[in-house]
Scaffold this motif. Structure first.
Motif, mmCIF file in Angstrom:
data_model
loop_
_atom_site.group_PDB
_atom_site.id
_atom_site.type_symbol
_atom_site.label_atom_id
_atom_site.label_comp_id
_atom_site.label_asym_id
_atom_site.label_seq_id
_atom_site.Cartn_x
_atom_site.Cartn_y
_atom_site.Cartn_z
ATOM 1 N N SER A 113 75.131 -8.201 136.309
ATOM 2 C CA SER A 113 76.265 -7.408 135.839
ATOM 3 C C SER A 113 76.338 -6.113 136.629
ATOM 4 O O SER A 113 75.290 -5.484 136.895
ATOM 5 N N ASN A 148 83.849 -6.087 135.550
ATOM 6 C CA ASN A 148 84.598 -6.569 134.394
ATOM 7 C C ASN A 148 85.454 -7.765 134.823
ATOM 8 O O ASN A 148 86.478 -7.617 135.468
ATOM 9 N N GLN A 156 88.211 -8.322 126.484
ATOM 10 C CA GLN A 156 88.631 -6.949 126.700
ATOM 11 C C GLN A 156 90.081 -6.881 127.166
ATOM 12 O O GLN A 156 90.960 -6.471 126.410
ATOM 13 N N PRO A 182 88.171 -4.156 137.590
ATOM 14 C CA PRO A 182 88.187 -5.528 137.061
ATOM 15 C C PRO A 182 88.409 -6.559 138.157
ATOM 16 O O PRO A 182 89.117 -6.311 139.140
ATOM 17 N N VAL A 257 86.246 -3.264 122.932
ATOM 18 C CA VAL A 257 84.852 -3.233 123.382
ATOM 19 C C VAL A 257 83.958 -3.135 122.153
ATOM 20 O O VAL A 257 84.359 -2.616 121.113
ATOM 21 N N GLN A 261 79.153 -2.060 124.809
ATOM 22 C CA GLN A 261 80.062 -1.974 125.953
ATOM 23 C C GLN A 261 80.642 -0.573 126.119
ATOM 24 O O GLN A 261 81.001 -0.164 127.226
ATOM 25 N N ASN A 269 81.807 1.570 135.579
ATOM 26 C CA ASN A 269 81.844 0.143 135.871
ATOM 27 C C ASN A 269 82.565 -0.066 137.200
ATOM 28 O O ASN A 269 83.538 -0.812 137.286
#
Length: 506
Positions: A113, A148, A156, A182, A257, A261, A269
């Motif tokens: 991640s 993401n 999300q 994202p 979230v 998160q 992120n």
């Protein structure tokens, strides 16, 4: 050509990884707790191996004769005692690495991640521990850290879209300005499939994210333009963000979230400055954010009857039409071609969003405005000469399907029987309460009006008017319909190469 073991090939990323591997000519073995069911949306060489990565004995043999492993299986939210970060993300990874070693797999792709190497959330800590375990693999390993990932049914960005469509207000984490990067699920799936092929990347750790920085506010701006709805945005104080998310989860309320998160959002992120994006390293052409969000708008997964609450209800709205200019096939064609004109605009507006399709066509997603609910969607799963089937999508107050059926009436006098069948459960507890009161009356008015309009447009007459029959199925009949609808959806997915439906999410 390789044989690739994919763990957890469900949810948002998994189906795209499997699909990309198949397109690149590889065989796939799918490992999940319900792999025999999860493989159904895919054509091609997909084997199923039912097993739980938290139970080492249950996955023994899963990697036999495989050239590579893509280890996707993980949890982003704990549900003790079985689903915890330690059991799934840490011990599950240890078990998969051991199985790959035993089977002498040549390449191991660990899906971590973005931010796991520096984050302090419990989830990131567990993924960092997983990375350390992946590095112990004695042959070629590669670690990819996706940011993401969004796609049909993600928890999300898809949820934000549903909120814009159906709610008067949308909650924001902080002020909604925290940057994130994202990545569209198809791009992520392609990158992971290529990574499994690249022997030259052994020992590399790569961040994987979309091509554009954005924020929650900017995503909401795009969704408002897409839907022509403008809910009020409410920034949440810090104590509501953390405590409120936990309480919401306890009562089954969807939030953009969860509490863990929120920590990840505040940590950042995005790919740190100076690091490469794996999309560039792997040669994946990224989908522009506007284009991928537009795709998302019409690709939310089906909301199946098995996912709803309460008993299944079936209602039939039927008319025997005499003297019509149209036969059974002509009536279905009329519904297919002029659905928006047949529905009463007091309760249903078909094509409620800019550029939303209005004609019933196989695989099309129709967007409709409903009283008290905002915008909801259905997908056309079946169009045949005498039948049309529409399935409800996530965000709809009902979990189920609507069927339009026509056939010659008994008696041989040229009469035609036309009916609308609704098979559904309420999607949520709130929807259950609404459907037991005002919602049921709106549904009855809508379909009765459609049948009456169809009779008039056919040039015939229905001497008994429209019969409304409540004929709830027993448990066996209800289960049979659920299986039939799921298989109908799977056939559409296999035919269209469409996103995997909701029941394929692990």
């Amino acid at each position: 050509m390789m044989k690739v073991l994919v763990t957890g090939g469900t949810g948002v990323v998994g189906p795209e990884v499997v699909r990309r591997l198949l397109r690149r000519g590889h065989g796939v073995r799918l490992l999940s707790r319900h792999a025999s069911d999860d493989r159904k949306p895919f054509e091609g060489d997909v084997e199923a191996f039912d097993g739980d990565i938290g139970d080492a004995a249950s996955i023994r043999g899963a990697a036999d004769e495989c050239d590579a492993v893509i280890h996707l299986a993980a949890t982003v939210a704990e549900r003790p005692p079985q689903v915890t970060f330690e059991r799934v993300n840490v011990e599950g990874t240890r078990n998969i690495v051991a199985e790959a070693e035993r089977a002498r797999v040549q390449r191991f792709v660990y899906v971590s991640s973005l931010g796991a190497d520096r984050g302090e959330s419990d989830y990131h800590r567990s993924k960092k521990a997983g990375e350390e375990i992946a590095r112990t693999f004695s042959r070629a390993w590669i670690i990819l850290r996706p940011g993401n990932v969004f796609g049909p049914g993600d928890e999300q960005i898809s949820l934000l879209l549903k909120m814009v469509r159906t709610l008067p207000v949308v909650p924001l984490v902080g002020k909604g300005d925290d940057p994130f990067q994202p990545i569209w699920c198809e791009d992520c799936g392609e990158a992971l499939a290529i990574a499994a092929e690249r022997a030259d990347l052994a020992g590399r750790e790569l961040d994987l994210a979309g091509p554009e920085l954005t924020s929650m506010n900017q995503v909401l701006d795009r969704f408002e333009a897409m839907t022509d709805r403008h809910p009020t945005r409410i920034p949440l104080p810090a104590w509501i963000e953390s405590t409120g998310a936990k309480l919401a989860a306890k009562f089954g309320i969807e939030t953009p979230v969860n509490a863990d998160q929120i920590t990840m959002v505040t940590e950042g992120n995005v790919i740190p400055e100076g690091r490469e994006n794996a999309l560039d390293v792997l040669g994946v052409k990224a989908t522009p954010l506007d284009e991928s969000l537009a795709k998302l708008g019409d690709s939310l997964p089906e909301r199946l009857p098995s996912e709803g609450l309460g008993p299944m209800h079936r209602k039939i709205y039927r008319a025997v039409i005499r003297g019509a200019r149209l036969d059974a096939e002509g009536l279905i064609a009329l519904v297919r071609d002029e659905f928006p004109e047949l529905t009463p605009r007091k309760t249903v507006v078909v094509g409620a969003e800019p550029e939303s399709p209005t004609r019933i066509a196989p695989g099309a997603t129709l967007t409709m405005a409903l009283p008290l609910r905002g915008h909801v969607q259905v997908r056309v799963e079946e169009v045949s000469p005498r039948a049309i089937t529409l399935a409800t999508l996530e965000g709809h107050p009902l979990a189920g399907a609507v069927r339009f059926l026509a056939e010659p009436a008994p008696g041989g006098d040229g009469s035609v029987r036309f009916e609308v069948q609704t098979w559904n459960r309420a999607s949520t507890l709130a929807d259950l309460l609404v459907m037991e009161t005002l919602g049921g009356a709106i549904q009855t008015y809508t379909w009765t009006s459609l049948v009456e309009t169809l009779v008039e447009r056919s040039g015939g007459r229905a001497e008994k008017g429209v019969e409304v029959i409540r004929d709830d199925p027993d448990e066996r009949e209800g289960k049979a319909f659920e299986r039939w609808l799921e298989e109908l959806i799977h056939r559409r997915v296999r035919r269209d190469g469409a996103p995997a439906p909701a029941m394929a999410a692990g």
